[in-house]
Design a protein around this motif. Structure first.
Motif, PDB file in Angstrom:
ATOM      1  N   ALA A 188       0.847  -1.202   0.000  1.00  0.00           N
ATOM      2  CA  ALA A 188       0.000   0.000   0.000  1.00  0.00           C
ATOM      3  C   ALA A 188       0.885   1.257   0.000  1.00  0.00           C
ATOM      4  N   THR A 189       2.037   1.182   0.645  1.00  0.00           N
ATOM      5  CA  THR A 189       2.920   2.358   0.679  1.00  0.00           C
ATOM      6  C   THR A 189       3.436   2.684  -0.728  1.00  0.00           C
ATOM      7  N   SER A 190       3.775   1.645  -1.479  1.00  0.00           N
ATOM      8  CA  SER A 190       4.251   1.864  -2.848  1.00  0.00           C
ATOM      9  C   SER A 190       3.102   2.352  -3.738  1.00  0.00           C
ATOM     10  N   GLY A 191       1.893   1.795  -3.498  1.00  0.00           N
ATOM     11  CA  GLY A 191       0.715   2.267  -4.235  1.00  0.00           C
ATOM     12  C   GLY A 191       0.452   3.731  -3.945  1.00  0.00           C
ATOM     13  N   ALA A 192       0.567   4.109  -2.676  1.00  0.00           N
ATOM     14  CA  ALA A 192       0.346   5.507  -2.286  1.00  0.00           C
ATOM     15  C   ALA A 192       1.402   6.413  -2.924  1.00  0.00           C
ATOM     16  N   ASP A 193       2.639   5.937  -2.986  1.00  0.00           N
ATOM     17  CA  ASP A 193       3.695   6.733  -3.647  1.00  0.00           C
ATOM     18  C   ASP A 193       3.313   7.023  -5.096  1.00  0.00           C
ATOM     19  N   ALA A 194       2.794   6.004  -5.787  1.00  0.00           N
ATOM     20  CA  ALA A 194       2.422   6.199  -7.204  1.00  0.00           C
ATOM     21  C   ALA A 194       1.283   7.204  -7.323  1.00  0.00           C
ATOM     22  N   LEU A 195       0.282   7.083  -6.437  1.00  0.00           N
ATOM     23  CA  LEU A 195      -0.849   8.021  -6.488  1.00  0.00           C
ATOM     24  C   LEU A 195      -0.387   9.450  -6.200  1.00  0.00           C
ATOM     25  N   GLU A 196       0.507   9.571  -5.236  1.00  0.00           N
ATOM     26  CA  GLU A 196       0.997  10.904  -4.875  1.00  0.00           C
ATOM     27  C   GLU A 196       1.864  11.496  -5.996  1.00  0.00           C
ATOM     28  N   TYR A 197       2.751  10.664  -6.513  1.00  0.00           N
ATOM     29  CA  TYR A 197       3.684  11.140  -7.558  1.00  0.00           C
ATOM     30  C   TYR A 197       2.926  11.575  -8.816  1.00  0.00           C
TER      31      TYR A 197
END
Ligand code: NDP
Length: 483
Positions: free
Chosen positions: A106-115
């Motif tokens: 989920a942290t990597s998914g959140a990074d993609a959404l944020e980026y």
């Protein structure tokens, strides 16, 4: 935790069920228990998803990039707030230890959404002056994108495909692997909650046939697949028939080259990260570990010692750092390769036992004395099986490392920096590492060369794969025609 979703599919902003679709049992890999049941999408469900996505995309594309990005960034915040629950669900879906899922999914998914949420407002075309006349380009969305995921990173893959697609003004229909159908539904829920319009991000369940009918639908403009090379060839061919855009993130058999001047502990740590995270079920893994002759014995000894300290057990225990394989089928595939390795003459240093308990447990394997022609050195295993191959010099190892149909990743460990860059420049792989392995920050392009893929995920490079340019020539004077 409640693992049974409200319904199988998420379409047009809500959970949708059609029990006439084939039943898919979701199994917790650590125990073999059925933890949820979903149904494969029927043609009616697929139609519903395509219609909803098509409608939603038109309005979404009219919004400013900043407004679209705000939705994605809000979704990133919600994902981080719910990291614990999402990580537990990811562990149920895949069997990966919570120690991993709590920091990598989920942290990597959140990074993609944020980026990509951050990038959305700055997506532009360009202006090209031609004397008095000029050209401008418009960066436009592709339309309806289909994402098809593998089972090893169900949350991350759903976000790595969804975030750039949505940032560019597209809609998405995502089909998770039938082995791991649960996590993408949560991504869809969160995007809705963050303000994405109904129908913009839909999830439909099913096996390959559902993916195939999405890929061949003329209303679909782009297909992004994460899967094996054989599936990639089929999906690429089907997409080509409709001249659709594609991103293919496929398998690998990547080389990790360790020179004898490398720091031994770092090289061993790198080999562990390159082979045993997620029980070895990672596409970019450096499974062919080429070790220079002078270091090989010490390397194998230290690697076996450190592997002996792996904590194998209940994936929900935060101390556990090695979990089961995803399914009984995958376990059998891995066992088959281990048997082949032994039969073809490799030395089994440690591991390979099936644990005497329910679930799909195989202890991590080191094979020494592996040669290039052995099956375990040529085919992707997708399990915790590391092969050590000895080499003598630089030119030899480069040639051997490149002698493969794959080209996803490659790594080099050495303290000679000139050599590190010289060797990496010659390795035929899309995602490379020097004195490290398997880092995948969202800011960096990720993808493969040769049979390992087409296109790149993450970074600004992904924008090129989810948008298209329209060129507009503007004449400022009169038109001169020949007749
Ligand atoms: P598969 O190739 O078996 O499946 C990938 C996805 O494609 C699944 O959702 C599958 O559905 C679907 N599918 C299968 N056949 C078709 C078809 N004809 N048309 C459309 N869709 C289809 O891969 P796995 O799920 O077994 O995942 C492991 C593979 O993924 C490994 O090779 C690994 O290297 C690769 N991978 C690559 C990554 C990368 O970024 N390069 C990252 C992660 C994994 P279903 O499963 O329901 O049959």
């Amino acid at each position: 935790m409640q693992t049974q979703p409200k319904a199988s599919h998420f379409i047009d902003g809500q959970y949708v069920e059609d029990t006439s679709g084939e039943l898919i049992e979701v199994v917790y890999p650590a125990t073999g228990e059925v933890i949820a049941k979903v149904h494969a999408a029927t043609p009616a469900i697929i139609e519903q998803a395509i219609t909803a996505a098509h409608r939603a995309q038109k309005d979404w594309a009219k919004m400013s990039g900043t407004a679209r990005g705000r939705v994605l960034r809000r979704a990133a915040d919600i994902m981080r707030e719910r990291n614990h629950d999402l990580s537990v669900l990811e562990t149920y879906d895949t069997g990966k230890p919570y120690q991993e899922t709590s920091v990598a999914d989920a942290t990597s998914g959140a990074d993609a959404l944020e980026y990509f949420g951050g990038l959305a407002g700055s997506l532009t075309g360009e202006h090209i002056q031609l004397g008095d006349d000029w050209v401008y380009t418009r960066r436009e969305p592709l339309g309806l994108c289909v994402g098809i995921g593998a089972w090893n990173y169900p949350t991350q893959i759903a976000c790595w495909k969804g975030a750039p697609a949505l940032a560019c003004g597209n809609a998405m229909i995502f089909k998770p692997s039938e082995n791991t159908p649960l996590c993408a539904l949560k991504v869809a829920e969160i995007l809705m909650e963050a303000g994405a319009p109904a129908g913009l991000y839909n999830v439909v369940q099913g096996m390959g046939a559902v993916g195939a009918s999405l890929v061949t639908d003329p209303r679909v403009d782009k297909v992004s697949l994460t899967g094996s090379v054989p599936t990639g060839k089929k999906v690429y061919a089907a997409a080509a028939a409709g001249i659709k855009h594609v991103t293919m993130e496929l398998g690998g058999k990547s080389p990790l080259v360790i020179f004898d001047d490398a720091n031994l502990e770092d090289a061993v740590g790198g080999a562990i990260l390159a082979n045993f995270y997620s029980s070895g079920q990672i596409c970019s893994n450096g499974t062919r570990v080429f070790v220079q002759k002078g270091l090989r014995a010490a390397f194998v000894k230290r690697l076996a010692e450190r592997l002996g300290t792996a904590v194998i057990g209940d994936p929900m225990d935060p101390e556990t750092n090695f979990g089961p394989l995803v399914s009984a089928r995958q376990m059998e595939i891995v066992q088959g390769y281990i048997a082949k390795g032994v039969a073809e003459g490799a030395t089994l240093v440690c591991g390979g036992e099936r644990l005497d308990k329910p679930g799909f447990w195989i202890t991590p394997v080191i094979f020494d004395g592996v040669t290039d022609e052995m099956t375990i050195a040529r085919e992707e295993i997708f399990g915790p099986v590391l092969s050590v191959l000895e080499f003598e010099d630089e030119d030899e190892v480069i040639a051997r490392a490149n002698a493969t149909e794959f080209g996803l990743s490659a790594g080099v460990f050495t303290n000679d920096f000139t050599r590190a860059h010289r060797v990496i420049a010659q390795l035929e792989a899309g995602t490379c590492f020097i004195n490290s392995y398997n880092d995948a920050p969202v800011e960096a392009p990720f993808g493969g060369m040769k049979n390992s893929g087409v296109g790149r995920e993450n970074s600004k490079a992904a924008i090129e794969h989810y948008s298209q340019l329209k060129t507009v020539y503007v004449r400022m004077g009169h038109v001169e025609a020949p007749y």
